[in-house]
Scaffold this motif. Structure first.
Motif, PDB file in Angstrom:
ATOM      1  N   THR A  99      -9.819   1.241   0.273  1.00  0.00           N
ATOM      2  CA  THR A  99      -8.334   1.822   0.873  1.00  0.00           C
ATOM      3  C   THR A  99      -7.759   2.281  -0.400  1.00  0.00           C
ATOM      4  O   THR A  99      -7.024   3.477  -0.391  1.00  0.00           O
ATOM      5  CB  THR A  99      -7.705   0.617   1.432  1.00  0.00           C
ATOM      6  N   VAL A 100      -7.723   1.525  -1.639  1.00  0.00           N
ATOM      7  CA  VAL A 100      -6.875   2.022  -2.655  1.00  0.00           C
ATOM      8  C   VAL A 100      -7.489   3.587  -3.170  1.00  0.00           C
ATOM      9  O   VAL A 100      -6.658   4.301  -3.643  1.00  0.00           O
ATOM     10  CB  VAL A 100      -7.064   0.960  -3.901  1.00  0.00           C
TER      11      VAL A 100
ATOM     12  N   ASP B 109       0.511   8.945  -6.227  1.00  0.00           N
ATOM     13  CA  ASP B 109       1.000  10.389  -6.038  1.00  0.00           C
ATOM     14  C   ASP B 109       1.780  10.884  -7.008  1.00  0.00           C
ATOM     15  O   ASP B 109       1.827  12.039  -7.442  1.00  0.00           O
ATOM     16  CB  ASP B 109       1.604  10.781  -4.748  1.00  0.00           C
TER      17      ASP B 109
ATOM     18  N   TYR C 172       0.789  -1.204   0.040  1.00  0.00           N
ATOM     19  CA  TYR C 172      -0.007  -0.060  -0.068  1.00  0.00           C
ATOM     20  C   TYR C 172       0.907   1.397  -0.114  1.00  0.00           C
ATOM     21  O   TYR C 172       0.518   2.364  -0.704  1.00  0.00           O
ATOM     22  CB  TYR C 172      -0.906  -0.011   1.338  1.00  0.00           C
ATOM     23  N   ALA C 173       1.958   1.208   0.649  1.00  0.00           N
ATOM     24  CA  ALA C 173       3.038   2.227   0.787  1.00  0.00           C
ATOM     25  C   ALA C 173       3.524   2.733  -0.537  1.00  0.00           C
ATOM     26  O   ALA C 173       3.681   3.808  -1.006  1.00  0.00           O
ATOM     27  CB  ALA C 173       4.035   2.302   1.825  1.00  0.00           C
TER      28      ALA C 173
ATOM     29  N   TYR D  25       2.070   1.891  -3.520  1.00  0.00           N
ATOM     30  CA  TYR D  25       0.944   1.955  -4.298  1.00  0.00           C
ATOM     31  C   TYR D  25       0.820   3.583  -4.046  1.00  0.00           C
ATOM     32  O   TYR D  25       0.484   4.182  -5.263  1.00  0.00           O
ATOM     33  CB  TYR D  25       0.037   1.321  -3.926  1.00  0.00           C
ATOM     34  N   ARG D  26       0.656   4.160  -3.007  1.00  0.00           N
ATOM     35  CA  ARG D  26       0.551   5.353  -2.704  1.00  0.00           C
ATOM     36  C   ARG D  26       1.713   6.245  -3.286  1.00  0.00           C
ATOM     37  O   ARG D  26       1.098   7.234  -4.122  1.00  0.00           O
ATOM     38  CB  ARG D  26       0.527   5.882  -1.222  1.00  0.00           C
TER      39      ARG D  26
ATOM     40  N   SER E 141      -8.654   5.523  -1.054  1.00  0.00           N
ATOM     41  CA  SER E 141      -8.304   6.643  -0.135  1.00  0.00           C
ATOM     42  C   SER E 141      -6.677   7.035  -0.345  1.00  0.00           C
ATOM     43  O   SER E 141      -6.415   8.112   0.270  1.00  0.00           O
ATOM     44  CB  SER E 141      -8.799   6.008   1.107  1.00  0.00           C
ATOM     45  N   LEU E 142      -6.245   6.041  -1.014  1.00  0.00           N
ATOM     46  CA  LEU E 142      -4.571   6.405  -1.147  1.00  0.00           C
ATOM     47  C   LEU E 142      -4.295   7.813  -1.864  1.00  0.00           C
ATOM     48  O   LEU E 142      -3.501   8.578  -1.684  1.00  0.00           O
ATOM     49  CB  LEU E 142      -4.036   5.261  -2.059  1.00  0.00           C
ATOM     50  N   ASN E 143      -5.254   8.011  -2.685  1.00  0.00           N
ATOM     51  CA  ASN E 143      -5.109   9.302  -3.625  1.00  0.00           C
ATOM     52  C   ASN E 143      -6.944   9.829  -3.847  1.00  0.00           C
ATOM     53  O   ASN E 143      -7.457   9.024  -4.489  1.00  0.00           O
ATOM     54  CB  ASN E 143      -4.267   9.484  -4.827  1.00  0.00           C
TER      55      ASN E 143
END
Length: 373
Positions: free
Chosen positions: A245-246, A206, A198-199, A201-202, A248-250
């Motif tokens: 969650t995905v 971004d 996830y980190a 992925y963010r 919410s990452l961006n």
């Protein structure tokens, strides 16, 4: 809503653009440059040539009276290099260089008029089945997942089986060039957790999303297929919570979903219609197909008609129609029908006839809801 049909390109598909034009309701060809490997930049002249091939009508077809045109607004897929998922150099390419190459490709696709790009964030393998030509009771064949086989099989054996049963056509996610580096990639995932994924992925989103916003290209991540961890590799786009969650990452609306309801529903506990209604405003592209579950964890792909399997394809299309969905939809994996297994021999899951039948079924539901009375 715009109905699409996936096409693997001239000389790389047993289905022609002429075939696709004759399917009522199809407006969009879902395409890719299938010879490009993850991490490579797509060149402008390559993009322009493929779009021209899809959107133009040949002199010979025009002479036959063909006037129907197709657009090329959806790309499936621009593959994400493993260095991006891992957050470190692998297969000779660093993360930031791979992201820069990806951004360049997105910019060029946007300039060419592409509106949506499908991709996935699955580690190592994009998708998995144990039988590509499984016989069904009606005499057709379809993709099949046998849990006991996967539980006992090594990834190396699976790679060999997929290659032996592909029918001589390359399978996206299972390209020989990609699998040649399997040992290095497999070792690189040792100790990698869902949180690490996830980190990374963010970081990717971004870096990429500002270009998507600038060039009006919406990104749609495809759910994991099947939607659970395999061989100890962490999958992070499997459940309804994962999808949330995905997103919410961006928070940009350009960070969205390719909501494949068949992949999502391979976990029988997940509700496809609920996923559609929950994430409607972030679904840029959707795959609709049907599967039938067995108590031992196996599942097989079946016809698009709802009562043939366990996915509520009527409820899915009703939800899209009632919301006035304006994104893109395509039928997903179909059965191999009639003479396809012997004469046409399509890419597994991507025959002509059952997908064409599926389109008519899905559009029938849409039309019933949108135009009743």
């Amino acid at each position: 809503m715009k109905m699409g049909f996936r096409w693997y390109g001239e000389g790389n598909d047993t289905i022609s653009l002429d075939d696709i034009r004759q399917i009522p309701g199809v407006e969009t060809v879902v395409w890719s440059l299938h010879d490009k490997q993850a991490g490579q930049v797509w060149e402008t002249d390559e993009i322009d040539a493929e779009i021209a091939r899809i959107t133009s009508i040949s002199t010979e077809a025009a002479a036959r009276g063909v006037t129907k045109t197709l657009d090329a607004e959806v790309v499936e897929s621009v593959n994400v290099h493993e260095s991006i998922k891992l957050g470190k150099t692998v297969l000779g390419l660093g993360r930031d260089e791979a992201i820069d190459n990806y951004i360049t490709t997105i910019e060029r696709l946007g300039r060419a008029g592409v509106k949506v790009v499908c991709y996935n964030f699955m580690p190592v393998f994009d998708w998995l089945r144990t039988d590509l030509w499984h016989p069904l009771p009606d005499g057709s064949t379809a993709l099949f997942y046998e849990k006991a086989v996967v539980d006992q099989m090594s990834p190396e054996k699976l790679i060999a089986d997929m290659e032996a049963n592909s029918g001589g056509l390359t399978l996206p996610g299972w390209e020989p060039e990609r699998l040649a580096g399997f040992g290095e990639v497999n070792a690189a995932y040792e100790g990698v957790t869902h949180e690490h994924m996830y980190a990374n992925y963010r970081y990717f989103l971004d870096a990429m999303i500002p270009t998507c916003e600038a060039y009006d290209v919406k990104m749609g991540v495809h759910p994991d297929d099947p939607p659970f961890d395999l061989f100890g590799w962490p999958r992070v786009v499997s459940t309804k919570q994962d999808l949330a969650t995905v997103l919410s990452l961006n928070s940009s609306p350009y960070n969205g979903l390719t909501l494949c309801l068949g992949s999502f529903s391979a976990n029988p506990e997940q509700d496809a219609v609920d996923a559609v209604t929950t994430f409607m405003d972030r679904i840029h592209f959707s795959h609709v197909r049907n599967i039938k579950h067995f108590p031992n964890g196996d599942f097989t792909e079946v016809a698009h008609r709802a009562r043939e399997g366990d996915v509520d394809t009527v409820g899915i299309m009703k939800a899209y129609a009632e919301a006035g969905y304006t994104g893109y939809i395509r039928p997903d994996h179909g059965r191999h029908l009639w003479d396809e297994n012997t004469t046409r021999r399509p890419r597994p899951g991507y025959g002509l006839y059952d997908r064409a039948l599926g389109i008519q079924y899905l559009l029938g539901v849409w039309d019933t809801v949108r135009y009743q009375g």
